[in-house]
Design a protein around this motif. Structure first.
Motif, short mmCIF file in Angstrom:
data_model
loop_
_atom_site.label_atom_id
_atom_site.label_comp_id
_atom_site.label_asym_id
_atom_site.label_seq_id
_atom_site.Cartn_x
_atom_site.Cartn_y
_atom_site.Cartn_z
N MET A 1 0.83 -1.21 0.00
CA MET A 1 0.00 0.00 0.00
C MET A 1 0.86 1.25 0.00
SD MET A 1 -3.18 0.80 -0.13
CE MET A 1 -4.17 1.83 0.86
N GLU A 2 1.94 1.20 0.82
CA GLU A 2 2.73 2.43 0.99
C GLU A 2 3.68 2.66 -0.20
OE1 GLU A 2 1.98 4.55 3.48
OE2 GLU A 2 0.46 3.02 3.76
N LYS A 3 3.76 1.68 -1.07
CA LYS A 3 4.77 1.75 -2.13
C LYS A 3 4.65 3.03 -2.96
CE LYS A 3 7.05 -0.70 -5.77
NZ LYS A 3 7.14 -1.86 -6.63
N TRP A 4 3.42 3.47 -3.24
CA TRP A 4 3.24 4.63 -4.12
C TRP A 4 2.85 5.88 -3.34
CZ3 TRP A 4 5.75 3.24 -8.04
CH2 TRP A 4 5.68 1.91 -8.52
N ASN A 5 3.32 5.93 -2.09
CA ASN A 5 3.01 7.09 -1.26
C ASN A 5 3.55 8.40 -1.84
OD1 ASN A 5 1.33 7.14 1.03
ND2 ASN A 5 3.00 8.11 2.16
N ASP A 6 4.59 8.27 -2.67
CA ASP A 6 5.14 9.46 -3.34
C ASP A 6 4.07 10.14 -4.20
OD1 ASP A 6 7.54 9.07 -2.18
OD2 ASP A 6 8.61 8.42 -3.98
N LEU A 7 3.16 9.33 -4.73
CA LEU A 7 2.09 9.88 -5.57
C LEU A 7 1.14 10.73 -4.72
CD1 LEU A 7 0.84 10.03 -8.37
CD2 LEU A 7 -0.33 7.87 -7.92
N TYR A 8 0.82 10.20 -3.55
CA TYR A 8 -0.02 10.95 -2.58
C TYR A 8 0.65 12.29 -2.24
CZ TYR A 8 -2.25 12.07 1.91
OH TYR A 8 -2.89 12.72 2.94
N GLU A 9 1.94 12.22 -1.92
CA GLU A 9 2.69 13.42 -1.52
C GLU A 9 2.79 14.43 -2.67
OE1 GLU A 9 3.79 14.24 1.51
OE2 GLU A 9 3.03 12.37 2.36
N ALA A 10 2.99 13.90 -3.88
CA ALA A 10 3.14 14.78 -5.05
C ALA A 10 1.86 15.58 -5.27
CB ALA A 10 3.47 13.95 -6.28
N ILE A 11 0.72 14.92 -5.16
CA ILE A 11 -0.55 15.62 -5.38
C ILE A 11 -0.84 16.56 -4.22
CG2 ILE A 11 -3.05 15.27 -5.65
CD1 ILE A 11 -2.18 13.32 -7.76
N LEU A 12 -0.60 16.07 -3.01
CA LEU A 12 -0.85 16.88 -1.82
C LEU A 12 -0.08 18.20 -1.88
CD1 LEU A 12 -2.26 16.91 0.98
CD2 LEU A 12 -0.18 15.90 1.91
N HIS A 13 1.13 18.15 -2.39
CA HIS A 13 1.98 19.35 -2.43
C HIS A 13 2.01 20.00 -3.80
CE1 HIS A 13 3.55 17.11 1.16
NE2 HIS A 13 3.24 18.29 1.67
N GLY A 14 1.14 19.54 -4.70
CA GLY A 14 1.01 20.20 -6.00
C GLY A 14 2.24 20.08 -6.89
#
Length: 213
Positions: A1-14
């Motif tokens: 689940m955590e593998k693509w957390n970078d995607l979450y962070e990228a969107i969260l921080h624009g």
């Protein structure tokens, strides 16, 4: 689940470049695009929306998150052919005739897309006949109208009347928004709902869709 957390962070921080890069890497590693959208991208947009509501984030952050989301979606969508049913519903949005304000409407569009809706954005200065034609030709669930000028908001009622004349009013939910628009005005013109910001528009759209199904 955590593998693509970078995607979450990228969107969260624009961070659109990072969102696109992570999406491309994920697809190359055969990640499920729907899972990426549901578990990371939509969650990030919901968190941005929550921060906006709490005044921990502001319009520029929302716009940047929306742009990052859109960039990632453009990478993932081609891999999702045949999964269109995963969309929550189809929404047409536009700023009404005589009004050229775009930012708020585009923000709403990005948030709706980010949360799983298919969005047809007609742009600004949209006539009643354009709204009617798009609703007729695209099996639309919700029509969203925006106005930033008190002089143009009355045109929203003309669009609703045009939908009635075309026999389409019962087939589509109508939501309205924009700085001068109020809940009372929405009721007066016969709209199904009103939202004062992009985050509220997503909740409203979801509730209208769920009542329909």
């Amino acid at each position: 689940m955590e593998k693509w957390n970078d995607l979450y962070e990228a969107i969260l921080h624009g961070n659109m470049d990072m969102a696109i890069t992570v999406s491309q890497t994920a697809l190359a590693e055969f990640a499920d695009p729907k899972s990426l959208i549901d578990n990371y991208m939509t969650r990030a947009m919901e968190e941005v929306g929550r921060r906006f509501e709490q005044q921990e984030a502001f319009v520029p952050e929302l716009l940047m998150a929306g742009r990052a989301m859109k960039g990632a979606l453009e990478i993932l969508k081609p891999a999702m052919q045949g999964e269109v049913s995963s969309q929550l519903g189809r929404i047409v949005i536009g700023t009404v005739k005589g009004d050229l304000h775009d930012i708020g409407k585009n923000l709403v569009g990005s948030m709706l897309e980010g949360c799983g809706f298919e969005v047809i954005n007609l742009g600004t200065d949209v006539s009643a006949s354009q709204f009617v034609e798009t609703v007729r030709d695209n099996a639309v669930d919700i029509l969203g109208m925006s106005a930033l000028l008190t002089t143009t908001m009355s045109y929203m009622e003309e669009v609703i009347d045009a939908l009635k004349t075309a026999g389409l009013r019962e087939k589509v939910k109508v939501i309205v928004g924009g700085a001068p628009v109020t809940e009372e005005f929405a009721r007066q013109i016969g709209a199904d709902g009103y939202s004062e910001n992009a985050n509220a528009a997503v909740f409203l759209a979801k509730s209208l869709i769920s009542h329909e199904s």
